[in-house]
Enzyme design. Sequence first.
Site, PDB file in Angstrom:
ATOM      1  N   LYS A 158       0.851  -1.183   0.000  1.00  0.00           N
ATOM      2  CA  LYS A 158       0.000   0.000   0.000  1.00  0.00           C
ATOM      3  C   LYS A 158       0.885   1.230   0.000  1.00  0.00           C
ATOM      4  O   LYS A 158       2.044   1.099   0.384  1.00  0.00           O
ATOM      5  CB  LYS A 158      -0.970  -0.036   1.172  1.00  0.00           C
ATOM      6  N   HIS A 188      -1.643  -4.997   5.427  1.00  0.00           N
ATOM      7  CA  HIS A 188      -1.057  -5.785   6.512  1.00  0.00           C
ATOM      8  C   HIS A 188      -2.033  -6.034   7.660  1.00  0.00           C
ATOM      9  O   HIS A 188      -1.788  -6.897   8.494  1.00  0.00           O
ATOM     10  CB  HIS A 188       0.265  -5.180   6.997  1.00  0.00           C
ATOM     11  N   ASP A 245      -4.499   7.311   4.308  1.00  0.00           N
ATOM     12  CA  ASP A 245      -3.516   6.402   4.892  1.00  0.00           C
ATOM     13  C   ASP A 245      -4.168   5.192   5.560  1.00  0.00           C
ATOM     14  O   ASP A 245      -3.612   4.104   5.560  1.00  0.00           O
ATOM     15  CB  ASP A 245      -2.689   7.191   5.918  1.00  0.00           C
ATOM     16  N   HIS A 250      -7.032  -0.147   5.909  1.00  0.00           N
ATOM     17  CA  HIS A 250      -7.084  -0.869   7.188  1.00  0.00           C
ATOM     18  C   HIS A 250      -8.468  -0.822   7.858  1.00  0.00           C
ATOM     19  O   HIS A 250      -8.990  -1.843   8.291  1.00  0.00           O
ATOM     20  CB  HIS A 250      -6.046  -0.304   8.152  1.00  0.00           C
ATOM     21  N   LYS A 350      -3.596   9.986  14.770  1.00  0.00           N
ATOM     22  CA  LYS A 350      -2.231   9.912  15.304  1.00  0.00           C
ATOM     23  C   LYS A 350      -2.149  10.799  16.541  1.00  0.00           C
ATOM     24  O   LYS A 350      -2.961  11.700  16.731  1.00  0.00           O
ATOM     25  CB  LYS A 350      -1.242  10.394  14.250  1.00  0.00           C
TER      26      LYS A 350
HETATM   27  C1  BG6 Z   1       0.350   1.986   7.955  1.00  0.00           C
HETATM   28  C2  BG6 Z   1       0.183   3.482   7.931  1.00  0.00           C
HETATM   29  O1  BG6 Z   1      -0.212   1.416   6.800  1.00  0.00           O
HETATM   30  O2  BG6 Z   1      -0.288   1.457   9.098  1.00  0.00           O
HETATM   31  C3  BG6 Z   1       0.753   4.095   9.199  1.00  0.00           C
HETATM   32  O3  BG6 Z   1       0.836   4.030   6.799  1.00  0.00           O
HETATM   33  C4  BG6 Z   1       0.151   3.450  10.426  1.00  0.00           C
HETATM   34  O4  BG6 Z   1       0.562   5.503   9.235  1.00  0.00           O
HETATM   35  C5  BG6 Z   1       0.228   1.927  10.330  1.00  0.00           C
HETATM   36  O5  BG6 Z   1       0.863   3.902  11.558  1.00  0.00           O
HETATM   37  C6  BG6 Z   1      -0.567   1.278  11.449  1.00  0.00           C
HETATM   38  O6  BG6 Z   1      -0.278  -0.091  11.470  1.00  0.00           O
HETATM   39  P1  BG6 Z   1      -0.296  -0.893  12.830  1.00  0.00           P
HETATM   40  O7  BG6 Z   1      -0.035  -2.301  12.414  1.00  0.00           O
HETATM   41  O8  BG6 Z   1       0.786  -0.299  13.699  1.00  0.00           O
HETATM   42  O9  BG6 Z   1      -1.634  -0.690  13.418  1.00  0.00           O
END
Ligand code: BG6
Length: 508
Positions: A158, A188, A245, A250, A350
Site C-alpha cells: 500500500k 497488513h 492512509d 485498514h 495519530k
Molecule cells: C500503515 C500506515 O499502513 O499502518 C501508518 O501508513 C500506520 O501511518 C500503520 O501507523 C498502522 O499499522 P499498525 O499495524 O501499527 O496498526
Amino acid sequence: MEPQARPADPCILVIFGSSGDLTKRLLIPALYNLRRAKLLPEAFSVIGVSRQAIDQETFRRDFGASLRESGNGEVVDDDLNWLTERLYHQPGEFNDPATYKNLAQLLAKTDEAHHTGGNCLFYLATPPQVFGPIVQRLADAGLVREEEGHWRRVIIEKPFGHDLASAQALNRDILGVLAESQIYRIDHYLGKETVQNVLVFRFANGIFEPLWNRNHIDHVQITVAETLGVERRGKFYDATGALRDMVPNHLFQLLTLTAMEPPTCFGAEAVRSEKSKVLEGVRPFGPEDARRNVVRAQYVAGIIENKRVDAYRGADDVAPDSVTETYVALKLAIDSWRWAGVPFYLRTGKALAARRSEIAIQFKQAPFALFRDTPVERLTPNDLILQIQPEEGVTLRFSAKIPGPNVRMDGVEMKFNYQDHFKAAPSTGYETLIYDCMIGDATLFQRADNIEAGWRVVQPALDAWAKDRAENLPLYPAGSAGPSEADALLARDGRRWRPINGGNGPSS
Ligand code: BG6
C-alpha cells in the site's frame, strides 16, 4: 503460525526496495520467523533489488544486522545462516531496463543453484510511484510470464493509488500485463491474527451470528488509535493524510469483516466478493453528507505518556501551514437487509491518548426498566469488543447485580485474552501473507474491485475537502481523545464514543 502447515512451494523471492524501512523492520524478521516455523521450502532464495551499490557479502551482513535490530527476539544462528546462504543482491534503478536484464541473469543462476523450479515472487516494497513502472519493466523483460508449469506472482504494497481514479489507473496498467490471479495487493491488517479471528468468531460459533444484525445491534464503533505522531514520515504523510492512509484500507478491512455476509466457503473469491458487497452497500455520501458525516482534524502540541509532543505542523517535512488531517472520524450507513438503520462509526488518528484498535458492537438496550431504581439509559450497554491491538482478545460487557439486599446493578465483563490461552511465536503479521502468496492463496489479499470499492466510498469526502478552504480545520491536542467535533458527530445521534483507552467511562 501453524507449525504443522506444509512448507511453501520452491521459489525465489525478489524484494524490490530491499534497503528500505519496510524490508528491514518487517520483511526480514517475517522471513526469519517463517524459517523458524519450518514454512520456507528447502529450495528457496531471496534476491534484494535496490539502488545501493553493495555486494552480496554486505547484503548478507546487513540482513543479519537488520534482523537483530528489529526487536523480533532471540536469533538462532542456524536459522539465520540458512537464510543468509540464500541471499543475493541486484543493484540498479527501478526505472532502468538494464536492471531487469541483470535481474533475469541473476534469477536464472539462482534458480539453477537452488532448484527453485522457476517459481518467482516479486515483492514491491517500494514507493508507490514505481509500482506501475516496475510491473511494466518486469513484463517487458519477460519475467512475469507463467510457462512450463512455473508461477510468477507480484505482491504490491500500500498505498494502492491516491484516490479512486489513480487506483483504477494502476489496476488498468498492471492488469494489462498480469492476470488478476498473479497480483497480491497487500493490506497488513489482514495479516493480524485478531483481524482474521473476526471471521472465525462470527462464523465458527453458533451463538453470535443470530444476533449480528439490525434487530439486536444498535451501532458499531471501529477505532484505530495511535499514540505515534507523524515521526519521520512527514513527506509521505503530509501528501496523504489520515483518511487516505488508514480508511479505505485498514479500517475498511475491519468494517468489511464485521459486516459481510457469510461466504459460501473460506476461499479467496467467495470471501473477497462478500467484502466488496459491503462497500458497495455503503450509502454514497453526497457533498453535504461528506461534510456532515466525515470529521477531520490535526493535532497540535500536547503531552503523551508524560512526554511533550510538538504540533504536527512542526514535524520534519511538514508544511508549516499544512491542512493535512491527522485524525478522521466518519459515520457510514450500509444499505442492506442486515444493517439498515445501524450506523457504523469509524475513527483513526495519530498522537492520541492511547494506542488501541478495536471493533465494538453495541447491542440494543433491554426494552424496559424492569428494575425501577435503574433507568434503562443507566443500564450497562451490552458491548462486544473485539480487541485487535495492543491487547488481543474479546470482551463482553453486561449488567450484574451488586451483592446486597437491594437490587442495584453494575457493569461487568467476561474477557478472553489471546495471550492467556495461546502461546504465540513472535510475528510481524507479514508471515502469513508471504506464506499465503507462496502457496497461491489470495484470500487475505485485495482484489482489484475491493480496492476500488474502498476508494469509491471515501472519494466524495476527498472531493469535498479539495473544494473547501480548510481554515477552520478542527484541532486536537496531542495526547487527547481527538477533536470535540468527533464527539459531536455521535452526540447528534444521542451516542458517544467508547473511551479511547478502552476504559468504561465517557470518551474524553
Ligand atoms: C500503515 C500506515 O499502513 O499502518 C501508518 O501508513 C500506520 O501511518 C500503520 O501507523 C498502522 O499499522 P499498525 O499495524 O501499527 O496498526
